[in-house]
Design an enzyme around this catalytic site. Structure first.
Site, PDB file in Angstrom:
ATOM      1  N   PHE A  76       0.879  -1.181   0.000  1.00  0.00           N
ATOM      2  CA  PHE A  76       0.000   0.000   0.000  1.00  0.00           C
ATOM      3  C   PHE A  76       0.909   1.222   0.000  1.00  0.00           C
ATOM      4  O   PHE A  76       1.801   1.322   0.837  1.00  0.00           O
ATOM      5  CB  PHE A  76      -0.876   0.066   1.259  1.00  0.00           C
ATOM      6  N   GLU A  77       0.665   2.133  -0.910  1.00  0.00           N
ATOM      7  CA  GLU A  77       1.360   3.418  -0.870  1.00  0.00           C
ATOM      8  C   GLU A  77       0.476   4.436  -1.564  1.00  0.00           C
ATOM      9  O   GLU A  77      -0.102   4.129  -2.612  1.00  0.00           O
ATOM     10  CB  GLU A  77       2.660   3.394  -1.692  1.00  0.00           C
ATOM     11  N   ILE A  78       0.384   5.615  -0.970  1.00  0.00           N
ATOM     12  CA  ILE A  78      -0.084   6.769  -1.742  1.00  0.00           C
ATOM     13  C   ILE A  78       1.093   7.729  -1.697  1.00  0.00           C
ATOM     14  O   ILE A  78       1.621   8.005  -0.605  1.00  0.00           O
ATOM     15  CB  ILE A  78      -1.342   7.414  -1.129  1.00  0.00           C
TER      16      ILE A  78
ATOM     17  N   HIS B  59      12.066   1.874  -0.582  1.00  0.00           N
ATOM     18  CA  HIS B  59      11.238   3.092  -0.549  1.00  0.00           C
ATOM     19  C   HIS B  59      11.268   3.739   0.840  1.00  0.00           C
ATOM     20  O   HIS B  59      11.338   4.961   0.974  1.00  0.00           O
ATOM     21  CB  HIS B  59       9.773   2.772  -0.872  1.00  0.00           C
TER      22      HIS B  59
END
Ligand SMILES: Nc1nc2c(ncn2[C@@H]2O[C@H](COP(=O)(O)OP(=O)(O)OP(=O)(O)O)[C@@H](O)[C@H]2O)c(=O)[nH]1
Ligand SMILES: [Mg+2]
Length: 393
Positions: free
Chosen positions: A280-282, A317
């Site tokens: 999950f990443e925004i 990341h």
């Protein structure tokens, strides 16, 4: 005389039968006026005929069906194989139901192979925004020429013996490298400033009634997470050395007021293996496309650990976000209830869960578990932990 009496008995018997028949036939259909709970039974409305009742418009003032307002330059992005079709279909359905049906953002699908017609047909039917399908160029999904193939093959053998998850997989390594350094540079992604990464088989448990991309922009956020945890040490034994090499070469890329405390308990000497879970990443694509991030990725790539070890895109990341962003630029979405096997983020706070129609069990929330790093994020940012967190420890 006896004949007359018998005759009369027949007449009385016939009369009784007739009366009984009358009662049976009149009580076999209950009068609609007697339906329990209906003073006046529903009757056909205007527009209907005797067989098909009509309908009436709702004049009760329902809330608007979709959200109004400006959209951001944003897209969902999914890396997937054709064989992931039904698992990604489930994820899309959840994202649409809980969020995107109100906002209609686009969705970019990327693959190292061509997507087939079935994949395109099913996914484009599910997504409320535009869908785009991209093939990854070969040079972004293959061994770079500076990688010693024999050495890499030997590592895979050793990791297989040690039963390290995906330790013997070549494609998993290409996937981690691609997610670390290339997806944001794919031509289809160049149109966008914001992304939300979605993987197959994930779940969203609560309604999201605001534009999360706009929230990121308005609040100057660049990266976000819902779950954090410790990485398997065996997959990244020399990652921190490579990071230190990068920071020594490019000190200008390290942000003051960063989140080093999230990553290290001894001011950067060693890595504590905490990372944000990147399935999950925004996040902000311009940040990933910045010189700082590209220098970081290129430096790590040349260290070789994507192939000589099994570096995941999550620690890659996370370390970048923690060192190259100001700590306020990283956001924890407590309100996005999320599951990727085997961990759940279920928002702490009962009232929130009720107000947002959440269907996760708060007992499954991973945030306050000893293997989660989310407490560190709260402490580093001096954010008070949400009410009720102690009960979930
Ligand atoms: N096109 C393509 N996509 C892949 C490949 N391997 C993985 N992916 C995608 O990359 C993302 C991450 O892969 P996953 O297999 O979910 O890896 P993971 O989340 O670490 O492990 P799981 O616990 O299996 O979910 C997912 O969106 C996958 O669909 C591949 O070989 N080709
Ligand atoms: Mg996955």
């Amino acid at each position: 005389m006896a004949g007359t009496q018998r005759y009369l008995r027949y007449i009385v018997f016939a009369l009784i039968c007739l009366i009984l028949l009358f009662f049976i036939s009149s009580s076999s259909t209950v009068s609609s006026a007697n339906w329990p709970g209906y003073a006046n039974p529903p009757s056909p409305q205007t527009g209907g005929d005797a067989k098909t009742p009509g309908t009436t418009p709702n004049t009760g003032g329902l809330p608007p069906a979709v959200k109004e307002g400006d959209r951001m330059n944003a897209t969902f992005v999914t890396l997937a194989r054709n064989s992931d079709i039904w698992e990604i279909a489930k994820s899309i359905r959840q994202v649409e139901d809980r969020f995107n049906r109100k906002f209609n953002y686009d969705w970019v699908f990327l693959n190292d192979d061509d997507f087939n017609d079935e994949f395109k047909k099913v996914t484009s039917a599910l997504v409320s925004g535009k869908t785009k399908y991209g093939k990854i160029p070969k040079e972004h999904w293959s061994f770079p020429d500076f990688i010693d193939q024999e050495k890499a093959a030997k590592v895979r053998e050793e990791m297989k013996e040690k039963k390290i998850i995906y330790g013997d997989s070549i494609s998993y390594r290409h996937m981690c490298r691609y997610e670390s350094g290339f997806f944001f540079r794919h031509p289809l992604m160049l149109d966008y400033e914001w992304y939300w990464r979605v993987e197959p088989s994930v779940e969203l448990y609560c309604d999201i009634n605001y534009d999360t991309f706009k929230f990121m922009a308005d609040n100057k956020k660049k990266y976000s997470f819902t779950l954090s945890l410790y990485e398997y040490v065996e997959t990244i034994p020399t990652l921190w050395d490579a990071v230190k090499n990068f920071t020594a070469t490019f000190p200008q890329h390290i942000s003051p007021g960063n989140s080093m405390k999230f990553l290290s308990d001894d001011d950067g000497k060693s890595y504590n293996h905490c990372h944000f879970w990147s399935n999950f990443e925004i996040g902000n694509l311009n940040w990933l496309r910045s010189d700082a991030y590209i220098d970081y990725f290129t430096s790590l790539d040349h260290a070789g650990g994507f192939f000589y070890e099994r570096w995941g895109d999550a620690p890659v990341h996370s370390i970048a976000a923690a060192l190259m962003l100001k700590k306020e630029e990283i956001h924890f979405f407590n309100d996005i209830a999320y599951y990727h096997v085997p961990f759940t983020h279920c928002p702490t706070g009962e009232q929130y869960r009720l107000d947002h129609k959440c269907h996760c069990n708060p007992k499954d929330n991973f945030d306050w578990n000893g293997y989660s790093c989310t407490s560190r994020y709260y402490e580093l940012n001096n954010i008070p932990k949400p009410e009720g967190y102690e009960k979930e420890q």
